[in-house]
Design a protein around this motif. Structure first.
Motif, PDB file in Angstrom:
ATOM      1  N   ASN A 131       0.852  -1.194   0.000  1.00 35.25           N
ATOM      2  CA  ASN A 131       0.000   0.000   0.000  1.00 35.25           C
ATOM      3  C   ASN A 131       0.889   1.246   0.000  1.00 35.25           C
ATOM      4  O   ASN A 131       1.433   1.627   1.022  1.00 35.25           O
ATOM      5  N   GLY A 188      -4.614   0.981  -1.552  1.00 33.78           N
ATOM      6  CA  GLY A 188      -5.143   1.086  -0.192  1.00 33.78           C
ATOM      7  C   GLY A 188      -6.639   0.852  -0.110  1.00 33.78           C
ATOM      8  O   GLY A 188      -7.164   0.487   0.935  1.00 33.78           O
ATOM      9  N   ARG A 243      -9.670   7.849  -4.861  1.00 27.87           N
ATOM     10  CA  ARG A 243     -10.190   7.856  -3.493  1.00 27.87           C
ATOM     11  C   ARG A 243     -10.908   9.196  -3.277  1.00 27.87           C
ATOM     12  O   ARG A 243     -10.286  10.240  -3.419  1.00 27.87           O
TER      13      ARG A 243
HETATM   14  P1  AMP Z   1      -2.965   7.081   3.385  1.00 24.29           P
HETATM   15  O1  AMP Z   1      -1.529   7.349   3.312  1.00 24.29           O
HETATM   16  O2  AMP Z   1      -3.333   6.139   4.480  1.00 24.29           O
HETATM   17  O3  AMP Z   1      -3.792   8.317   3.328  1.00 24.29           O
HETATM   18  O4  AMP Z   1      -3.270   6.311   2.032  1.00 24.29           O
HETATM   19  C1  AMP Z   1      -2.757   6.765   0.803  1.00 24.29           C
HETATM   20  C2  AMP Z   1      -3.663   6.346  -0.323  1.00 24.29           C
HETATM   21  O5  AMP Z   1      -3.087   6.752  -1.555  1.00 24.29           O
HETATM   22  C3  AMP Z   1      -3.857   4.839  -0.365  1.00 24.29           C
HETATM   23  O6  AMP Z   1      -5.198   4.544  -0.702  1.00 24.29           O
HETATM   24  C4  AMP Z   1      -2.887   4.459  -1.467  1.00 24.29           C
HETATM   25  O7  AMP Z   1      -3.230   3.238  -2.046  1.00 24.29           O
HETATM   26  C5  AMP Z   1      -2.987   5.642  -2.415  1.00 24.29           C
HETATM   27  N1  AMP Z   1      -1.782   5.739  -3.289  1.00 24.29           N
HETATM   28  C6  AMP Z   1      -0.546   6.072  -2.907  1.00 24.29           C
HETATM   29  N2  AMP Z   1       0.301   6.002  -3.955  1.00 24.29           N
HETATM   30  C7  AMP Z   1      -0.429   5.617  -5.029  1.00 24.29           C
HETATM   31  C8  AMP Z   1      -0.136   5.356  -6.404  1.00 24.29           C
HETATM   32  N3  AMP Z   1       1.091   5.472  -6.882  1.00 24.29           N
HETATM   33  N4  AMP Z   1      -1.140   4.970  -7.209  1.00 24.29           N
HETATM   34  C9  AMP Z   1      -2.395   4.843  -6.728  1.00 24.29           C
HETATM   35  N5  AMP Z   1      -2.743   5.069  -5.436  1.00 24.29           N
HETATM   36  C10 AMP Z   1      -1.785   5.452  -4.591  1.00 24.29           C
END
Ligand code: AMP
Ligand code: MG
Length: 354
Positions: free
Chosen positions: A70, A237, A203
């Motif tokens: 993630n 995530g 998201r």
């Molecule tokens: P959080 O840091 O808990 O707010 O979560 C970050 C969110 O951004 C998560 O849902 C990750 O999966 C998403 N995310 C981070 N980097 C990427 C990426 N390169 N491509 C797609 N989603 C991303």
């Protein structure tokens, strides 16, 4: 993992020259040596680490217990930092940055391989944003580094909107928490994919689809976000259970008469029911424990208090939690996205009244 003493450093976010604050300087120094530091942003508290350092990023994943596939969001303080980490900035991305940065909008762009692979979970893309919080910006500037910073909670728990929540989850696991008071938006940033022709919401969050559409021509939504769709989400995530409170949560999709009936049925089964209701419903719905989550007519207030409300139910105190639902427009989309995840998809719908 070694136990550490967790220090809470208080920072007044409203003072001028935050860069000169001793707490900010100490946090920056620790970040530069590869430590992790929790700090406030306008969305939720983040757990920051040097985005160039495999070691620092490993520490973030360990403290949170976060699955390593993630990826993390990289936080920057100046727009021109971006060119060092990404291959190019498409025109629609440029427009979005101009309109919403600093602010709760994260852009996914193709990276140029300069950051730690652990930040991006080895994907070809990186997620970047500029937070709209004086303490976050001062820390990034003082450290003079891009900071990878996921929410500063234990993975799976509601995100932290106060320094106390960070302490509850990460006490003994990290050394430094900067306490800059409660956060503003209360929900995480909106994440948009800007690698294709069309901007796609991965998201929902603090910046609504309607607001994005005022700036760029077309805004799509990752099909995996729609209820019941089995597609694999493009934001890794989004496939995990999240934000879960201390008892099973169930969303009640119906009017207040239906809601009352569901509470009474559960009580008749001997259950202690907790309810998450808006001010408007609080007079009508009574249960073992009632938590008021803002006003239905003010979704920004609901967003701000959603996580603190989910955290308000202590382990063992109730057997089940029932929550109201919200219309899925504007901020309501992000609120419902988080509530559905917190409920693991469990919804009781009034089939007679839909
Ligand atoms: P959080 O840091 O808990 O707010 O979560 C970050 C969110 O951004 C998560 O849902 C990750 O999966 C998403 N995310 C981070 N980097 C990427 C990426 N390169 N491509 C797609 N989603 C991303
Ligand atoms: Mg998170």
């Amino acid at each position: 993992m070694d136990q550490q003493r967790t220090e809470m450093l208080i920072v007044d976010k409203d003072v001028e020259n935050l860069d000169k604050s001793e707490a900010v300087k100490l946090a920056a120094e620790r970040l530069r040596t590869g430590e992790v530091v929790a700090f406030p942003t306008e969305t939720v508290y983040g757990l920051g680490g040097n985005a160039f350092s495999d070691e620092a990023i490993h520490r973030i994943f360990q403290a949170k217990g976060r699955p390593s596939d993630n990826p993390l969001i990289v936080h920057i303080a100046e727009k021109n930092q971006l060119k060092d980490y990404v291959t190019s900035v498409p025109e629609h991305a440029e427009k979005l940055m101009d309109a919403f940065w600093p602010g709760p909008l994260t852009l996914v762009l193709k990276h140029s391989g300069t950051l730690s692979e652990r930040v991006t979970a080895s994907l070809p893309t990186v997620a970047v944003r500029m937070p709209d919080h004086p303490v976050a910006l001062a820390v990034i500037r003082a450290a003079n580094l891009p900071l990878a910073a996921p929410s500063a909670n234990t993975s799976g728990r509601p995100s932290p909107t106060t320094a106390k929540h960070v302490y509850e989850d990460l006490q003994g696991k990290i050394r430094t928490i900067l306490d800059g008071g409660p956060t503003g938006v209360g929900l995480e940033s909106t994440v948009v994919d800007c690698t294709g022709d069309e901007v796609i919401i991965l998201r929902p969050g603090g910046i609504t689809k309607e607001a994005l559409e005022r700036v760029v021509d077309k805004v799509g939504i990752d099909p995996a976000l729609f209820e019941g769709n089995k597609a694999v989400p493009k934001s890794p995530g989004m496939k995990y259970t999240h934000y879960a409170p201390a008892a099973p949560l169930c969303l009640i999709d119906g009017d207040l008469i239906f809601f009352k009936k569901k509470v009474e049925e559960a009580e008749a089964e001997g259950k202690r029911v907790g309810v998450l209701v808006t001010e408007e419903a609080a007079g009508v719905i009574q249960a073992h424990k009632e938590i008021i989550v803002g006003k239905k007519s003010d979704l920004a207030a609901v967003a701000r208090t959603l996580y603190v409300s989910l955290r308000a139910f202590e382990a063992g105190e109730v057997d089940v939690i029932f929550s109201e639902v919200f219309p899925e427009t504007e901020l309501g989309s992000a609120i419902m996205n988080r509530l559905r995840k917190a409920a693991g998809g469990v919804v009781l719908k009034d089939e007679n009244n839909s």
